[in-house]
Design an enzyme around this catalytic site. Sequence first.
Site, PDB file in Angstrom:
ATOM      1  N   LYS A   1       6.691   2.167   3.781  1.00  0.00           N
ATOM      2  CA  LYS A   1       5.831   3.302   3.394  1.00  0.00           C
ATOM      3  C   LYS A   1       4.580   3.306   4.272  1.00  0.00           C
ATOM      4  O   LYS A   1       4.198   2.277   4.840  1.00  0.00           O
ATOM      5  CB  LYS A   1       5.435   3.231   1.921  1.00  0.00           C
ATOM      6  CG  LYS A   1       4.624   1.976   1.490  1.00  0.00           C
ATOM      7  CD  LYS A   1       3.141   2.017   1.796  1.00  0.00           C
ATOM      8  CE  LYS A   1       2.419   0.736   1.387  1.00  0.00           C
ATOM      9  NZ  LYS A   1       1.104   0.571   2.003  1.00  0.00           N
TER      10      LYS A   1
ATOM     11  N   VAL B   1       6.136  -8.011   8.230  1.00  0.00           N
ATOM     12  CA  VAL B   1       5.616  -8.614   6.988  1.00  0.00           C
ATOM     13  C   VAL B   1       4.081  -8.616   7.002  1.00  0.00           C
ATOM     14  O   VAL B   1       3.470  -8.752   8.061  1.00  0.00           O
ATOM     15  CB  VAL B   1       6.156 -10.068   6.888  1.00  0.00           C
ATOM     16  CG1 VAL B   1       5.579 -10.797   5.694  1.00  0.00           C
ATOM     17  CG2 VAL B   1       7.681 -10.054   6.813  1.00  0.00           C
TER      18      VAL B   1
ATOM     19  N   GLY C   1       0.959  -3.829   5.810  1.00  0.00           N
ATOM     20  CA  GLY C   1       0.490  -2.574   5.203  1.00  0.00           C
ATOM     21  C   GLY C   1       1.598  -1.550   5.062  1.00  0.00           C
ATOM     22  O   GLY C   1       1.347  -0.382   4.787  1.00  0.00           O
ATOM     23  N   LEU C   2       2.871  -1.993   5.243  1.00  0.00           N
ATOM     24  CA  LEU C   2       4.003  -1.068   5.204  1.00  0.00           C
ATOM     25  C   LEU C   2       4.838  -1.206   3.933  1.00  0.00           C
ATOM     26  O   LEU C   2       5.877  -0.565   3.794  1.00  0.00           O
ATOM     27  CB  LEU C   2       4.896  -1.287   6.440  1.00  0.00           C
ATOM     28  CG  LEU C   2       4.223  -0.954   7.777  1.00  0.00           C
ATOM     29  CD1 LEU C   2       5.124  -1.373   8.949  1.00  0.00           C
ATOM     30  CD2 LEU C   2       3.902   0.537   7.875  1.00  0.00           C
ATOM     31  N   GLY C   3       4.390  -2.060   3.019  1.00  0.00           N
ATOM     32  CA  GLY C   3       5.053  -2.176   1.713  1.00  0.00           C
ATOM     33  C   GLY C   3       6.443  -2.777   1.760  1.00  0.00           C
ATOM     34  O   GLY C   3       7.233  -2.560   0.839  1.00  0.00           O
TER      35      GLY C   3
ATOM     36  N   GLY D   1       7.706  -5.891   1.375  1.00  0.00           N
ATOM     37  CA  GLY D   1       8.048  -6.794   0.265  1.00  0.00           C
ATOM     38  C   GLY D   1       8.216  -6.012  -1.025  1.00  0.00           C
ATOM     39  O   GLY D   1       9.127  -6.276  -1.824  1.00  0.00           O
ATOM     40  N   SER D   2       7.348  -5.022  -1.242  1.00  0.00           N
ATOM     41  CA  SER D   2       7.414  -4.204  -2.461  1.00  0.00           C
ATOM     42  C   SER D   2       8.685  -3.364  -2.477  1.00  0.00           C
ATOM     43  O   SER D   2       9.339  -3.217  -3.516  1.00  0.00           O
ATOM     44  CB  SER D   2       6.200  -3.266  -2.532  1.00  0.00           C
ATOM     45  OG  SER D   2       5.018  -4.005  -2.512  1.00  0.00           O
ATOM     46  N   SER D   3       9.036  -2.805  -1.319  1.00  0.00           N
ATOM     47  CA  SER D   3      10.249  -1.988  -1.235  1.00  0.00           C
ATOM     48  C   SER D   3      11.484  -2.854  -1.479  1.00  0.00           C
ATOM     49  O   SER D   3      12.427  -2.441  -2.170  1.00  0.00           O
ATOM     50  CB  SER D   3      10.315  -1.330   0.145  1.00  0.00           C
ATOM     51  OG  SER D   3      11.393  -0.436   0.215  1.00  0.00           O
TER      52      SER D   3
ATOM     53  N   ASP E   1       2.298  -1.956  -5.311  1.00  0.00           N
ATOM     54  CA  ASP E   1       2.980  -0.917  -4.531  1.00  0.00           C
ATOM     55  C   ASP E   1       4.412  -0.667  -4.994  1.00  0.00           C
ATOM     56  O   ASP E   1       5.042   0.283  -4.543  1.00  0.00           O
ATOM     57  CB  ASP E   1       3.044  -1.324  -3.042  1.00  0.00           C
ATOM     58  CG  ASP E   1       1.727  -1.092  -2.324  1.00  0.00           C
ATOM     59  OD1 ASP E   1       0.860  -0.387  -2.884  1.00  0.00           O
ATOM     60  OD2 ASP E   1       1.574  -1.612  -1.207  1.00  0.00           O
TER      61      ASP E   1
HETATM   62  O1  C5P Z   1      -0.534  -6.204  -6.568  1.00  0.00           O
HETATM   63  P1  C5P Z   1      -0.516  -6.937  -5.287  1.00  0.00           P
HETATM   64  O2  C5P Z   1       0.128  -8.299  -5.393  1.00  0.00           O
HETATM   65  O3  C5P Z   1       0.010  -6.147  -4.142  1.00  0.00           O
HETATM   66  O4  C5P Z   1      -2.064  -7.213  -4.942  1.00  0.00           O
HETATM   67  C1  C5P Z   1      -2.502  -8.185  -4.033  1.00  0.00           C
HETATM   68  C2  C5P Z   1      -4.014  -8.329  -4.190  1.00  0.00           C
HETATM   69  O5  C5P Z   1      -4.665  -7.126  -3.765  1.00  0.00           O
HETATM   70  C3  C5P Z   1      -4.483  -8.525  -5.621  1.00  0.00           C
HETATM   71  O6  C5P Z   1      -4.504  -9.885  -5.957  1.00  0.00           O
HETATM   72  C4  C5P Z   1      -5.880  -7.942  -5.613  1.00  0.00           C
HETATM   73  O7  C5P Z   1      -6.794  -8.878  -5.066  1.00  0.00           O
HETATM   74  C5  C5P Z   1      -5.767  -6.819  -4.602  1.00  0.00           C
HETATM   75  N1  C5P Z   1      -5.550  -5.504  -5.233  1.00  0.00           N
HETATM   76  C6  C5P Z   1      -6.608  -4.847  -5.848  1.00  0.00           C
HETATM   77  N2  C5P Z   1      -6.403  -3.612  -6.429  1.00  0.00           N
HETATM   78  C7  C5P Z   1      -5.180  -3.013  -6.369  1.00  0.00           C
HETATM   79  C8  C5P Z   1      -4.096  -3.655  -5.727  1.00  0.00           C
HETATM   80  C9  C5P Z   1      -4.300  -4.896  -5.166  1.00  0.00           C
HETATM   81  O8  C5P Z   1      -7.731  -5.361  -5.901  1.00  0.00           O
HETATM   82  N3  C5P Z   1      -5.022  -1.811  -6.941  1.00  0.00           N
END
Ligand code: C5P
Length: 318
Positions: free
Chosen positions: A19, A109, A112-114, A116-118, A150
């Site tokens: 993404k 990896v 910023g392209l998501g 792992g989430s995808s 994501d």
């Molecule tokens: O949810 P995810 O594992 O992708 O988030 C990684 C880190 O990014 C979180 O631990 C948090 O520090 C930060 N984050 C945030 N607000 C969001 C998404 C992520 O502060 N909406």
Amino acid sequence: METKMPGTEREVRVRAPAKVNLILRVLDRRPDGYHNLWSLMQTVGLEDELRIRLRPGSSGLSLSCDDASLPTDGRNLIHRAATLVLERAGLQGAQAAGLEIRITKRIPVSAGLGGGSSDAAATIVGLNRLLGLGWSDREMAAVGQVLGSDVPFFFFSPSARVRGRGEDVAALSVTGARWVVLVHPGFPVQTRWAYDRLAALRKTVRPLSPALALLIGKSSVRWEDVIPLMENDFEEALTPEHPVLGAIKCELLSAGAEAALLSGSGATVFGIFRDDAAAMRAMASVERAPGRKAFAVPAGTRALVCEEEPGPRPVRVG
Ligand code: C5P
């Protein structure tokens, strides 16, 4: 719904697209430590591929990946996604079946392209199909939310407006066709570091512009109307540390991009182009610098396409 464990070995193939964030506003910090977001996210035609095989006669979860640098244990989001689905479906212990997941990794990896989430979303979709769980997109997104901010987006793609921590998603189609050139500068950025950096550098949170507020409630928006609105709050946080990101953006614009922007928390920078020929030319010019990797891909790929591999093979019992 009662889950039935089928008696034959079956396999599905799920395509997991990358993404980009066409708009990413990072708003106030919430009591849970996360930030409220306002984002317009869009899938692009750079995809990982997952093959998930269900082996009713065996047990355990085995993960393999063509990229040896990635962990294949509980640190991998795919592993965590599969474990969570089995847990929620009540298919553990005596009920468990063997799962074999093979990943072909193409999405860079920590870029910023998501990716792992995808991959996590694709795991949920694949298991929903293989195990006959009958979960809706919204139910799958709720499971995915636990794994990362994501993940829910991918169940509403190709494009969606995302708010809250990432769990408030509404499909918003971007109409018309565009190509995207993704330029990965050759170094990763950790999401948590980028958020901390942004929080440390900025003095105030800029309010949401009226133009973005107007997008809420719409079901579609034209590319022409999105392009002038493109912005990413992480640019101001990352560019002082990594000036090359600003340089790539300038190169993409000089190569004819209608707009260029950092994706997510970086470090991929992308440009928007009218057609494949313009995108290919730009890719060739920006990729020349050492260490970079560039991809020219269409915007708006249908996400999480799940196909069952033909010819289920009967399993011998005993
Ligand atoms: O949810 P995810 O594992 O992708 O988030 C990684 C880190 O990014 C979180 O631990 C948090 O520090 C930060 N984050 C945030 N607000 C969001 C998404 C992520 O502060 N909406």
